[in-house]
Write an enzyme that holds these catalytic residues in place. Sequence first.
Site, mmCIF file in Angstrom:
data_model
loop_
_atom_site.group_PDB
_atom_site.id
_atom_site.type_symbol
_atom_site.label_atom_id
_atom_site.label_comp_id
_atom_site.label_asym_id
_atom_site.label_seq_id
_atom_site.Cartn_x
_atom_site.Cartn_y
_atom_site.Cartn_z
ATOM 1 C CD GLN A 108 42.546 46.773 33.244
ATOM 2 O OE1 GLN A 108 42.568 46.422 34.414
ATOM 3 N NE2 GLN A 108 42.263 45.941 32.258
ATOM 4 C CB CYS A 136 44.287 41.877 29.894
ATOM 5 S SG CYS A 136 44.261 43.577 30.476
ATOM 6 C CG LEU A 137 38.485 42.773 32.212
ATOM 7 C CD1 LEU A 137 38.159 43.468 33.523
ATOM 8 C CD2 LEU A 137 37.244 42.133 31.616
ATOM 9 N N GLY A 176 40.007 40.988 38.040
ATOM 10 C CA GLY A 176 40.671 42.170 38.587
ATOM 11 C C GLY A 176 40.610 43.341 37.621
ATOM 12 C CG HIS A 223 47.507 41.117 34.660
ATOM 13 N ND1 HIS A 223 47.480 40.415 33.465
ATOM 14 C CD2 HIS A 223 46.609 42.125 34.510
ATOM 15 C CE1 HIS A 223 46.619 40.989 32.651
ATOM 16 N NE2 HIS A 223 46.063 42.028 33.261
ATOM 17 C CD GLU A 224 44.445 43.525 37.788
ATOM 18 O OE1 GLU A 224 44.408 44.663 37.268
ATOM 19 O OE2 GLU A 224 43.806 42.572 37.330
ATOM 20 C CG HIS A 248 46.748 47.035 34.004
ATOM 21 N ND1 HIS A 248 46.678 47.219 32.642
ATOM 22 C CD2 HIS A 248 46.146 45.845 34.245
ATOM 23 C CE1 HIS A 248 46.056 46.177 32.087
ATOM 24 N NE2 HIS A 248 45.741 45.324 33.041
HETATM 25 NI NI NI Z 1 44.698 43.555 32.666
#
Ligand code: NI
Length: 183
Positions: free
Chosen positions: A52, A98-99, A47, A140-141, A144
């Site tokens: 991000q 997480c990216l 995701g 989580h998303e 952000h």
């Molecule tokens: Ni993340």
Amino acid sequence: MAILKIARMGHLVLQQKAEEVEDPTASEIHRLINDMNETLDDVGGIGLAAPQVHEGQRVVIYYEPGRTDEEDAKELTVLINPVIKPLDEEVEVGWESCLSLPGLTGAVPRHTHICYTGLTPEGEEFEREAHGFHARVLQHECDHLDGILYPMRMTNMAYFGFAEEMRERGAPAKDDDEEGEEQ
Ligand code: NI
């Protein structure tokens, strides 16, 4: 289409509240969604939220865990202006990565059962439920979009570290399954 640069923890764009999208059907929003899609496929995560990729808009994309189409391809879900509400008090602790924190993982408490509302890229409103790992990905998303990274949700920082080191303690490997994928 373009592959976008992913902001890493420490960049202020990850700590700011993203803005509501006024028109989900606008061409610049669809261009952003396409670029986020290409970026997520390039990097290989589960995701991605717009902050991000340095865009302060309330847009998230993710591959719904366990959901595939007839050809066994994963189906991408796009949410605009999503809002999450827990359905009950149940909370589970589970591993997340997480990216924007590449290589790291942590055990994070999240609501097990949620309902969520939002808009599709066609501007249609919807309301759905999610449970378990699907609910975790959504929380989580959507965090952000409010400038919250998963370590800020952790209650025991002894369970935060590099995924390779944490594997012996039960953290999933990145390529093992969906739960090891960065988001
Ligand atoms: Ni993340």
